[in-house]
Design an enzyme around this catalytic site. Structure first.
Site, mmCIF file in Angstrom:
data_model
loop_
_atom_site.group_PDB
_atom_site.id
_atom_site.type_symbol
_atom_site.label_atom_id
_atom_site.label_comp_id
_atom_site.label_asym_id
_atom_site.label_seq_id
_atom_site.Cartn_x
_atom_site.Cartn_y
_atom_site.Cartn_z
ATOM 1 N N CYS A 183 0.870 -1.176 0.000
ATOM 2 C CA CYS A 183 0.000 0.000 0.000
ATOM 3 C C CYS A 183 0.904 1.221 0.000
ATOM 4 O O CYS A 183 2.127 1.090 -0.005
ATOM 5 C CB CYS A 183 -0.993 -0.013 1.160
ATOM 6 N N CYS A 198 3.524 0.465 -8.374
ATOM 7 C CA CYS A 198 4.000 -0.897 -8.173
ATOM 8 C C CYS A 198 4.622 -1.414 -9.461
ATOM 9 O O CYS A 198 3.970 -1.413 -10.507
ATOM 10 C CB CYS A 198 2.851 -1.825 -7.772
ATOM 11 N N CYS A 224 -1.861 1.319 -4.171
ATOM 12 C CA CYS A 224 -0.583 1.982 -4.498
ATOM 13 C C CYS A 224 -0.567 2.464 -5.938
ATOM 14 O O CYS A 224 0.419 3.035 -6.393
ATOM 15 C CB CYS A 224 0.614 1.085 -4.198
#
Length: 138
Positions: free
Chosen positions: A14, A92, A88
Site C-alpha cells: 500500500c 508498483c 498503491c
C-alpha cells in the site's frame, strides 16, 4: 513443512505500509505461519505503523507494534510469487510471471478504531481466502 525455497511468497503493498499492508501481512503470518513467506512494503512509507491499526489487530490477539514501514523495492517484487496491492496505483512495478491481485480497501489513515475494525475484518476475510487457495491440494 516446505523448505524456504519451496514456500510461496506474498508481498502486500500500500502507499504508506502503515495500515492495510501491515494488517494483511500480520494476518497471513498469523494464519499461515512458516508455510508462506510474507513481505509488506509501501510506495511512500510512513515513519511509523498506524497506531489505530496496531490497536485494531491487538483486539484480535495480533501484535504489530514493533513493525516498521518499509519501502517498496524492485527486489521485493521480484522475490514474490503473489503481489497484492491495496491502493498503491501505478507505483508498483509489474513483472511477467507474477500473480497480481488488487484489493480495493479504504485507507485507515486518519480513521478511528470504529472505522478501522471493518477494514481489519475484511482484510482478515481476504487473507483467509488466500490461505485456503494457497494450501488447497491441486
Amino acid at each position: 513443512m516446505p523448505t524456504p525455497a519451496e514456500r510461496p511468497s506474498v508481498l502486500f503493498v500500500c502507499v504508506h505500509n502503515a495500515g492495510r499492508s501491515q494488517m494483511a501481512a500480520a494476518f497471513l503470518t498469523h494464519l499461515a505461519g512458516d508455510h508462506v513467506q510474507v513481505r509488506s512494503a509501501g510506495s511512500a512509507p510512513a515513519a511509523t505503523v498506524n497506531a489505530v491499526a496496531v490497536d485494531a489487530l491487538a483486539e484480535v490477539g495480533i501484535d504489530i507494534s514493533a513493525e516498521v514501514p518499509k519501502v517498496l523495492t524492485v527486489e521485493a517484487v521480484q522475490a514474490s510469487d503473489v503481489v497484492i496491492t491495496m491502493g498503491c496505483g501505478d507505483t508498483c512495478p509489474v513483472f511477467p510471471g507474477k500473480r497480481y491481485l488488487d484489493w480495493e480497501l479504504p485507507d485507515p489513515a486518519g480513521q478511528g478504531l470504529d472505522a478501522v475494525r471493518p477494514i481489519r475484518d475484511e482484510i482478515e476475510k481476504r487473507v483467509r481466502e488466500l490461505v485456503d487457495e494457497m494450501t488447497r491440494v491441486s
